[in-house]
Design an enzyme around this catalytic site. Sequence first.
Site: not given
Ligand code: 3MF
Length: 345
Positions: A50, A53
Amino acid sequence: MEKYGYKFSFGPWNIHEGADPFGPPVRPSISFDQKLEAYQRLGFDAVQFHDDDAIPDLDDKSPDQIVKEARALKQRLDAAGLVAEFVAPRLWEHPITVDGAYTSNDPKARAYAIERSHKTLDIANTLETGFVVLWFAREGTYQREAKDAARAVDLLAEALDDMLAYAPNMRIAIEPKPNEPMDISYIPTIGHAVALGYKTRAPERCGVLVESAHAVLAGLDPADEMAFGLAYDKLWSVHLNDQNGLKFDQDRAFGSVNLRRAFDQVLVLDDNRFYEKGIVGLDVKAVRTQKPEVAEKHLINSRDIFLWLVERARSLDRKVMQQCIDARDYEELDRLILEHLMTRG
Ligand code: 3MF
Ligand code: MG
């Protein structure tokens, strides 16, 4: 273990403290440095980020500061022998996005979403990944009448157009999910995501990411969702995991709930040479009961199950399989697949 040409990734959020909506963390926080060490120790190839992150407290930093910090992160990744697979804007935590980001009824929220997406694109560029992923977390409603759903699709296409113009070399993949956190989400399936890409100025740079659990939550078969993306040459990444029925998004270890469903995903990926197209991402979380010292096993197990299933896919007797299909003896086909899955190669 033989890797059959596959590369593997996960996100820092997949080493997790075990908090759920009803209880606090049960495992200590692991620093990003410790997580980087885990990527290396566990033999993974790539990191999914992210935006925050990669660059913590992003909202308080200028674009210049962000690029400077992203350069330093790129050096650390290089030193660790890792690459960034993608960067995804986290558009679901800031209070201004409570009613959505790109599709909020509030123009200030929409402006925030675009500005933040530019920061994400700058980070992706600096980390030298030409790839951004969008999960439309709060783009939807709890009350269907609260937003204009047709306009929402236009707003999403406009946001994509803006990003595609801002970063002319970037590919963008949509990761659809039908619900959670919103009750009813826009762009709930891969079909919607592929179609949205064709509404933009650069359809050739718009693709999709299939998450197994998200497909199950939509009442769909993850292997068929992947097949649809592959048929359009749009499947640029996957989030493999597992899901026990229609409830909260569980992010269970790959194959842990339904091994045959996992096999079918591996079969469609391997038969369509996904190893030449993308990295196998694991969006898995250790269950809350797992003790801290063994809270990485979900990652290792998911990768091992994937690789064992690749072996099973490649050793499946395709002649016998075809005979079953030609004879329309699908009961025999069931038996062939199940027997093959119960035999370790
Ligand atoms: C939520 C997700 C997300 C996405 C991430 C990357 C927090 O169900 O799966 O994880 O995978 O944002 O697109
Ligand atoms: Mg995911």
